[in-house]
Scaffold this active site. Structure first.
Site, PDB file in Angstrom:
ATOM      1  N   HIS A  75      25.453  66.268  33.735  1.00 31.20           N
ATOM      2  CA  HIS A  75      24.502  65.454  34.491  1.00 31.20           C
ATOM      3  C   HIS A  75      23.340  65.028  33.598  1.00 31.20           C
ATOM      4  CE1 HIS A  75      22.003  64.355  38.037  1.00 31.20           C
ATOM      5  NE2 HIS A  75      21.027  64.809  37.266  1.00 31.20           N
ATOM      6  N   GLU A  76      22.766  65.975  32.868  1.00 30.70           N
ATOM      7  CA  GLU A  76      21.607  65.656  32.027  1.00 30.70           C
ATOM      8  C   GLU A  76      21.997  64.756  30.858  1.00 30.70           C
ATOM      9  OE1 GLU A  76      18.776  66.280  33.144  1.00 30.70           O
ATOM     10  OE2 GLU A  76      19.474  67.582  34.755  1.00 30.70           O
ATOM     11  N   HIS A 116      22.103  61.198  31.985  1.00 31.20           N
ATOM     12  CA  HIS A 116      20.788  60.552  32.035  1.00 31.20           C
ATOM     13  C   HIS A 116      20.449  59.927  30.686  1.00 31.20           C
ATOM     14  CE1 HIS A 116      19.302  61.357  36.005  1.00 31.20           C
ATOM     15  NE2 HIS A 116      19.370  62.668  35.896  1.00 31.20           N
ATOM     16  N   GLU A 165      19.951  59.352  39.741  1.00 38.02           N
ATOM     17  CA  GLU A 165      20.509  60.680  39.951  1.00 38.02           C
ATOM     18  C   GLU A 165      21.980  60.603  40.339  1.00 38.02           C
ATOM     19  OE1 GLU A 165      19.284  63.857  39.615  1.00 38.02           O
ATOM     20  OE2 GLU A 165      17.682  62.865  38.527  1.00 38.02           O
TER      21      GLU A 165
END
Length: 273
Positions: A144-145, A148, A202
């Site tokens: 997930h990070e 980003h 997100e």
């Protein structure tokens, strides 16, 4: 006449700033189909340099406080999982293989992790230990990070903030608004513009991270487990309206909907996790 001229000049300056804002797509869509174009006003190189400086300061502070990479086994574990995920990033953008990736662990009870522009990753021990994350669940957090960073969400957020500053300071001040009025306008702009975009970012990071972990051989169902654990810990619940994140149930539902898209990638990876 003077006020009219100020308003015209403010509008002209804002229009010029808007005209310089490029529409770009930072990544390929992948199996999950993330294809949203993004408004970027700031150069990627500048944001990466600023992020590198900010990350170096974070490392320095953590080191001075004796909280940087204090758990050797956990640090090794986080870095090994990160390496497997980073190896899959060219599926979304080939240039990411040349980034100067850094992965470190901060000792704190806070449950968090982040990735700055250019691949500067920090994982907090709290999220791993308090949620008792498995390797696959940790891969979901890291994926997930990393997503980003791949989507350059930091650059996009900074561009939006800069545009708001330009719009409020030039148009607002030139139109004669007071400082308190500008502060209120900034709050309204933040709620109106930033919050929906943040939820979109997100969601993009969720599904792209799902694909990264599947390609790296981690069971994508583990991403659902993470948010179920977050909900149980009291960090995934709450109203979605005016939130910077999708609500826990929404997040879980969206992840589950995308698992069939990435499942063949996980199978092809040989189910290494």
């Amino acid at each position: 006449m003077r006020n009219r001229w100020k308003r015209w000049l403010g509008g002209a300056l804002l229009a010029a700033a808007l005209a310089s804002c490029a529409q770009v797509v930072t990544t390929s869509g992948g199996a999950v189909g993330v294809n949203r174009s993004q408004s970027m006003l700031l150069p990627s190189r500048d944001v990466e340099q600023m992020s590198a400086q900010a990350y170096a300061q974070q490392l320095q502070q953590a080191r001075a406080a004796g909280r940087l990479n204090t758990d050797a086994a956990l640090t090794k574990r986080v870095r090994l999982i990160s390496q497997r995920l980073i190896a899959q990033t060219p599926a979304f953008r080939p240039d990411a293989r040349n980034w100067r990736w850094e992965v470190n662990v901060l000792t704190t009870d806070d449950m968090n992790a982040y990735a700055m522009a250019g691949g500067k990753i920090m994982v907090y021990t709290g999220i791993v230990k308090r949620l008792k994350l498995t390797d696959a669940e940790l891969a979901a957090v890291l994926g997930h990070e990393i997503s980003h960073a791949l989507r350059e969400h930091t650059r996009e957020n900074m561009s939006q903030a800069y545009m708001q500053q330009v719009g409020l300071s030039l148009v607002g001040v030139l139109a004669g608004f007071s400082a308190d009025q500008l502060k209120l306008a900034s709050m309204v702009t933040d709620v109106t513009l930033n919050k929906p975009h943040s939820r979109t970012m997100e969601s993009e990071a969720d599904v792209m991270g799902l694909e990264l972990m599947a390609r790296a051989g981690y069971d994508p169902n583990a991403a659902v487990n993470v948010w179920q654990k977050m909900q149980a810990a009291g960090n995934g619940s709450g109203p979605e309206f005016l939130s910077t994140h999708p609500s826990g149930p929404t997040r879980i539902r969206d992840l589950q909907a995308h698992i069939p898209q990435v499942w063949p990638l996980y199978q092809a990876a040989g189910r290494k996790a």
